[in-house]
Design an enzyme around this catalytic site. Structure first.
Site, mmCIF file in Angstrom:
data_model
loop_
_atom_site.group_PDB
_atom_site.id
_atom_site.type_symbol
_atom_site.label_atom_id
_atom_site.label_comp_id
_atom_site.label_asym_id
_atom_site.label_seq_id
_atom_site.Cartn_x
_atom_site.Cartn_y
_atom_site.Cartn_z
ATOM 1 N N ASN A 118 -7.604 -5.253 5.556
ATOM 2 C CA ASN A 118 -6.639 -4.641 6.462
ATOM 3 C C ASN A 118 -7.096 -4.859 7.684
ATOM 4 O O ASN A 118 -7.333 -2.426 7.844
ATOM 5 C CB ASN A 118 -4.994 -3.666 5.854
ATOM 6 C CG ASN A 118 -4.756 -5.020 5.118
ATOM 7 O OD1 ASN A 118 -3.904 -6.351 5.005
ATOM 8 N ND2 ASN A 118 -4.105 -4.039 3.559
ATOM 9 N N LYS A 128 -7.587 -11.898 5.406
ATOM 10 C CA LYS A 128 -5.925 -11.929 5.404
ATOM 11 C C LYS A 128 -5.793 -12.306 6.599
ATOM 12 O O LYS A 128 -5.676 -11.256 7.269
ATOM 13 C CB LYS A 128 -6.352 -9.911 4.887
ATOM 14 C CG LYS A 128 -4.815 -10.216 4.063
ATOM 15 C CD LYS A 128 -4.512 -8.760 3.662
ATOM 16 C CE LYS A 128 -2.897 -9.105 3.269
ATOM 17 N NZ LYS A 128 -2.722 -7.246 3.058
ATOM 18 N N GLU A 176 1.905 -9.533 4.590
ATOM 19 C CA GLU A 176 2.008 -8.300 5.142
ATOM 20 C C GLU A 176 1.532 -7.591 6.684
ATOM 21 O O GLU A 176 0.832 -6.935 6.508
ATOM 22 C CB GLU A 176 0.996 -6.964 4.294
ATOM 23 C CG GLU A 176 1.404 -8.148 2.447
ATOM 24 C CD GLU A 176 0.626 -6.814 0.839
ATOM 25 O OE1 GLU A 176 0.513 -6.155 0.675
ATOM 26 O OE2 GLU A 176 -0.713 -6.895 1.223
ATOM 27 N N ARG A 209 -8.247 -15.633 2.408
ATOM 28 C CA ARG A 209 -7.843 -14.912 0.874
ATOM 29 C C ARG A 209 -6.158 -15.998 0.915
ATOM 30 O O ARG A 209 -4.925 -15.932 1.973
ATOM 31 C CB ARG A 209 -7.304 -13.040 0.744
ATOM 32 C CG ARG A 209 -8.673 -12.606 0.739
ATOM 33 C CD ARG A 209 -7.968 -10.870 0.858
ATOM 34 N NE ARG A 209 -7.831 -10.700 -0.211
ATOM 35 C CZ ARG A 209 -6.673 -10.238 -0.369
ATOM 36 N NH1 ARG A 209 -5.379 -9.431 0.739
ATOM 37 N NH2 ARG A 209 -6.548 -9.160 -1.612
ATOM 38 N N ARG A 263 8.629 -14.799 -5.475
ATOM 39 C CA ARG A 263 6.952 -14.154 -3.983
ATOM 40 C C ARG A 263 5.677 -14.878 -5.422
ATOM 41 O O ARG A 263 4.900 -14.950 -4.789
ATOM 42 C CB ARG A 263 6.731 -12.994 -4.379
ATOM 43 C CG ARG A 263 5.239 -12.609 -3.803
ATOM 44 C CD ARG A 263 4.969 -10.633 -4.030
ATOM 45 N NE ARG A 263 3.789 -10.471 -4.344
ATOM 46 C CZ ARG A 263 3.680 -9.074 -4.578
ATOM 47 N NH1 ARG A 263 4.591 -8.299 -3.367
ATOM 48 N NH2 ARG A 263 2.026 -8.929 -3.867
ATOM 49 N N LYS A 286 -6.437 -14.544 -5.593
ATOM 50 C CA LYS A 286 -6.673 -13.633 -7.039
ATOM 51 C C LYS A 286 -6.203 -14.219 -8.346
ATOM 52 O O LYS A 286 -5.267 -15.065 -8.778
ATOM 53 C CB LYS A 286 -5.303 -13.047 -6.969
ATOM 54 C CG LYS A 286 -4.995 -11.698 -5.809
ATOM 55 C CD LYS A 286 -4.010 -10.575 -5.429
ATOM 56 C CE LYS A 286 -4.251 -9.331 -3.876
ATOM 57 N NZ LYS A 286 -3.404 -8.959 -4.023
ATOM 58 N N ASP A 314 0.590 -9.658 -8.239
ATOM 59 C CA ASP A 314 -0.882 -8.400 -7.471
ATOM 60 C C ASP A 314 -1.238 -7.691 -8.795
ATOM 61 O O ASP A 314 -0.613 -6.330 -8.154
ATOM 62 C CB ASP A 314 0.058 -7.639 -6.215
ATOM 63 C CG ASP A 314 -0.607 -6.360 -5.247
ATOM 64 O OD1 ASP A 314 -1.899 -7.114 -4.929
ATOM 65 O OD2 ASP A 314 -0.259 -6.057 -4.547
ATOM 66 N N GLU A 374 -10.460 -13.666 -7.023
ATOM 67 C CA GLU A 374 -10.548 -11.990 -7.601
ATOM 68 C C GLU A 374 -9.881 -11.116 -8.142
ATOM 69 O O GLU A 374 -9.142 -11.431 -8.385
ATOM 70 C CB GLU A 374 -9.461 -12.007 -5.317
ATOM 71 C CG GLU A 374 -10.016 -10.412 -5.090
ATOM 72 C CD GLU A 374 -8.768 -10.505 -3.946
ATOM 73 O OE1 GLU A 374 -9.305 -9.527 -3.330
ATOM 74 O OE2 GLU A 374 -7.877 -11.443 -3.338
ATOM 75 N N GLU A 429 -5.881 0.052 -8.889
ATOM 76 C CA GLU A 429 -4.049 0.404 -8.433
ATOM 77 C C GLU A 429 -3.197 0.731 -9.381
ATOM 78 O O GLU A 429 -2.489 1.113 -8.501
ATOM 79 C CB GLU A 429 -4.335 -0.588 -7.493
ATOM 80 C CG GLU A 429 -2.485 -0.851 -6.284
ATOM 81 C CD GLU A 429 -2.536 -1.840 -5.227
ATOM 82 O OE1 GLU A 429 -1.985 -1.760 -4.486
ATOM 83 O OE2 GLU A 429 -3.731 -2.933 -5.045
ATOM 84 N N TRP A 464 11.016 -7.100 -0.405
ATOM 85 C CA TRP A 464 10.033 -7.792 -1.038
ATOM 86 C C TRP A 464 11.292 -8.847 -2.695
ATOM 87 O O TRP A 464 10.362 -9.660 -3.237
ATOM 88 C CB TRP A 464 8.697 -7.155 -1.628
ATOM 89 C CG TRP A 464 8.331 -6.779 -0.058
ATOM 90 C CD1 TRP A 464 7.293 -5.531 -0.173
ATOM 91 C CD2 TRP A 464 7.358 -7.651 0.782
ATOM 92 N NE1 TRP A 464 7.101 -5.820 0.874
ATOM 93 C CE2 TRP A 464 7.066 -6.404 1.773
ATOM 94 C CE3 TRP A 464 7.794 -8.905 1.363
ATOM 95 C CZ2 TRP A 464 6.081 -6.980 2.392
ATOM 96 C CZ3 TRP A 464 7.136 -8.744 2.665
ATOM 97 C CH2 TRP A 464 6.835 -8.105 3.229
#
Length: 701
Positions: A224, A304, A308, A341, A358, A382, A387, A409, A415, A563
């Site tokens: 980001n 990216k 988002e 990504r 999603r 990913k 996520d 990834e 997290e 979301w």
């Protein structure tokens, strides 16, 4: 103590006989090539052997062609132009650059070593660490020290190791203000107060940690990308970025930058960032030239886009192949690559909408583009479709784009798995994803063979992961979280290593070979993921965390968010219907027999049942328990598991360094308190939601 030195503490070998044998094999180190990584290897060997045995080997290295490398300078300070002693020596070198090394191996043996692989062989007069390149020699030196520490006999040693993956990358989500997005171990080691650090000491030590486990690439800023980080591509910042690249280069680690797709507009003075605009293309070509002028071995760009609120080609009516290819064309003349990504899911959803999903997003976006990407583009997927949840199925995008380079990834930083305040060893989770059979080319089409490029004979492939380090004294906050960084590197190098073997190796290198210590900590690591899953999100629910910071239980934290909902709990049942028959159709993105298995409630494994199906609370699992009873029991069992982790750690008091023991003990105590909170919040919610009271109850506080 372990702490800052992590698994490179090189604890003195207590056994006098074993120590004497190692000294006999390593009285001298000889490295006669003018190669930066080989000089680093010689320095590391000299330092490691000195600390392990108490005796400093004599060291002969080729003087560097320039004095630009700190690592080369340290090697020179350790070494002297000394002739080899009468004892056996360690010889370092490449097959092409050292005739002495080349003659130790047959032509076929030399041909068996990949670009970054190595061979280690002990003969009657010396021990040879050889590679096709200097990087391979460096990895071989670190592996030799690993063998010494874990007790491998040197007599008759003959090993060949090639990396499973070409790209073995770590992604720093560091911001120039010194913060780290999803960072749980202090602040950035690269930036502070909107400036790039001038002190390279910690960066150099980090490069050393990465190289020791075979990692070869790093992106040093957040995906980001903020405005000041976009300025990294300009003359104002590039010289300082180049200094960081110098430090990593000495350890064989190539530097990448995350870039803002809108950079031509934001800092280039152009009215657009349209990837098909000739002015935009020219701007990126000029920018790439400027970067490579300062960093000749620059790896490329990490991007990216269109997710988002990040800018991307969708803004201009273009697709992701258009965007990635434009950047790839700018990098191609310099040998650079684009890592793009696949985390693209800008789908806003009303909580009553049971069809928008999603989980479908990456597949839906990228499968139609297969075959359109340049050969120097790699899509970064990913491990799961969502996520980095504690439990997800493997992303169906693996195996669905055979004509495109891909990388897998992972998230080393925890997290959604305790944020390094909880113990959660993630290597078993990663192994489960890597060993998943996609059936993309029939049985035996495991994800690991897709990620490394071998299944579809792709040019590029590899691993990427979000880093878990910061400027905490022990790098990772929780001392035992170091095992995740170590394990990620070892798994990226060799995907066939077992979780248990990696855990044992890390414990021995970090805390020594005491049998009680090794057995206890290895067991704690292996138990930790199931324990965390039990009190966090059993049966594949996921997402029941507080918004924004994602820590602590909040059953509705995501349920009515912008979301969309993630568990659809109501008074009739729980779970997301992702079947083709009646749900979002996500299950149909897999190839058979996986699609059929996930479509069927009877065949879906218990640990994923609520990810794929909406079921009554009284639905009976394969285990024989109802869903509500499982949720209820699992949260109590999770607390008991957390308490057991602390008890096991306490049993090692006096066998672990006092500071390390106290730091981990504090985290384990906190984990128990958090597990109790999860148990009480989640169980209370779902008992009320279900209205079922005839459980085998325990007390909820």
């Amino acid at each position: 103590m372990a702490g800052y030195e992590a698994w490179l503490a090189y604890r003195p070998i207590a056994d006098a006989d074993r120590r004497a044998k190692i000294v006999a094999w390593t009285e001298a180190i000889s490295a006669d090539e003018d190669d930066l990584c080989i000089r680093t290897a010689a320095a590391e060997l000299a330092q490691g052997l000195t600390r392990l045995t108490g005796r400093t080997p004599s060291c002969r290295t080729q003087a560097p062609g320039s004095a630009s490398s700190t690592a080369a300078g340290s090697a020179a300070s350790i070494s002297a132009a000394a002739s080899a002693s009468a004892g056996r020596s360690v010889r370092l070198g490449t097959f092409e650059g050292s005739a002495d090394v080349r003659e130790s191996f047959s032509e076929a043996e030399r041909a068996s070593v990949a670009e970054e692989g190595f061979r280690i062989r002990a003969d009657e007069r010396s021990l040879v660490i050889a590679g096709t390149t200097g990087k391979g020699v460096l990895y071989g030196a670190f592996h030799f020290l690993r063998l010494v520490q874990t007790g491998t006999p040197l007599d008759g040693l003959d090993v060949l190791h090639n990396p499973a993956n070409g790209l073995r990358m770590i992604d720093q989500w560091d911001n120039i203000d010194g913060s780290i997005e999803r960072g749980y171990a202090g602040r950035s080691i690269f930036y502070r107060d909107n400036e790039i650090t001038e002190d390279m000491t910690r960066i150099r030590d980090y490069a050393r940690l990465l190289a020791s486990v075979g990692l070869n690439a790093i992106a040093i800023n957040n995906v980001n990308v903020h405005r000041l980080e976009t300025m990294f591509l300009t003359e104002a910042y590039l010289p300082r970025i180049a200094r960081i690249a110098d430090e990593f280069r000495a350890f064989g680690v190539r530097l990448f930058l995350s870039v803002n797709f809108a950079a031509p507009f934001e800092i280039g003075g152009l009215p657009t960032a349209d990837p098909l605009d000739e002015g935009v293309q020219a701007w990126w070509r000029a920018t790439a030239r400027a970067v490579y002028d300062g960093i000749p071995d620059f790896g490329g760009f990490l991007v990216k886009a269109d997710s988002e609120f990040r800018p991307g080609p969708f803004t201009y009516g273009r697709d992701h192949a258009d965007g990635a290819n434009m950047l790839a064309d700018a990098l191609a003349p310099h040998g650079g690559i684009v890592i793009w990504r696949c985390f693209v899911y800008n789908c806003k959803q009303d909580w009553r909408d049971r069809k928008t999903d999603r989980a479908r997003a990456a597949y839906d976006h990228f499968v139609p583009l297969d075959g359109r990407f340049r050969d120097n583009v790699m899509l970064q997927i990913k491990n799961g479709p969502m996520d980095f949840q504690v439990r997800e199925p493997v992303s169906p995008l693996f195996g669905a784009i055979p004509d495109t380079n891909v990388a897998i990834e992972f998230q080393v930083t925890q997290e959604y798995t305790g944020q390094q305040r909880h113990l959660c060893y993630l290597v078993p989770q990663w192994k489960e994803a890597l060993d998943f059979d996609t059936h993309a080319r029939g049985e035996g089409s495991e994800v690991k063979r897709i990620a490394d490029g071998s299944l579809f004979d792709r040019k590029l492939g590899g691993f990427a992961a979000v880093s878990n380090i910061g400027d905490d004294a022990n790098w990772t906050g929780h001392p035992l979280a170091q095992a995740n960084l170590y394990g990620y590197g070892r798994l990226a190098w060799d995907t066939d290593l077992s979780s248990e073997a990696i855990a044992e190796e890390w414990v021995k290198l970090t805390y020594g070979s005491d049998e009680r210590v090794v057995e206890t900590i290895r067991g704690m690591l292996m138990d930790s993921w199931p324990i965390y899953e039990s009190y966090n999100a059993p049966l594949g629910i996921g997402w029941m965390v507080k918004p924004n910071h994602h820590f602590g239980p909040d059953v509705d934290g995501y349920e009515y968010s912008m979301w969309g909902t993630y568990h659809f709990a109501d008074n009739r049942g729980i779970g997301v219907d992702r079947t083709v028959r009646s749900g979002t159709g996500y299950a149909g993105q897999y190839r058979q027999p996986n699609a059929g298995r996930f479509e069927s409630l009877a065949d879906t494994p218990d640990e994923l049942v609520l990810f794929f199906h909406h079921v009554p609370y009284a639905h009976v699992l394969h285990s024989g328990k109802t869903v509500i009873q499982h949720i209820y029991d699992a949260h109590f069992e999770g607390v008991e598991g957390a308490e057991a982790l602390l008890a096991k750690w306490d049993s090692l008091a006096g066998l672990i360094g006092e500071a390390d023991h106290a730091a981990a003990r504090s985290r384990l105590q906190e984990q128990i308190r958090h597990a109790e909170e999860w148990r009480d919040v989640i169980n209370t919610y779902f008992l009320r939601k279900s209205g079922i009271t005839d459980l085998h109850n325990r007390t909820i506080y």
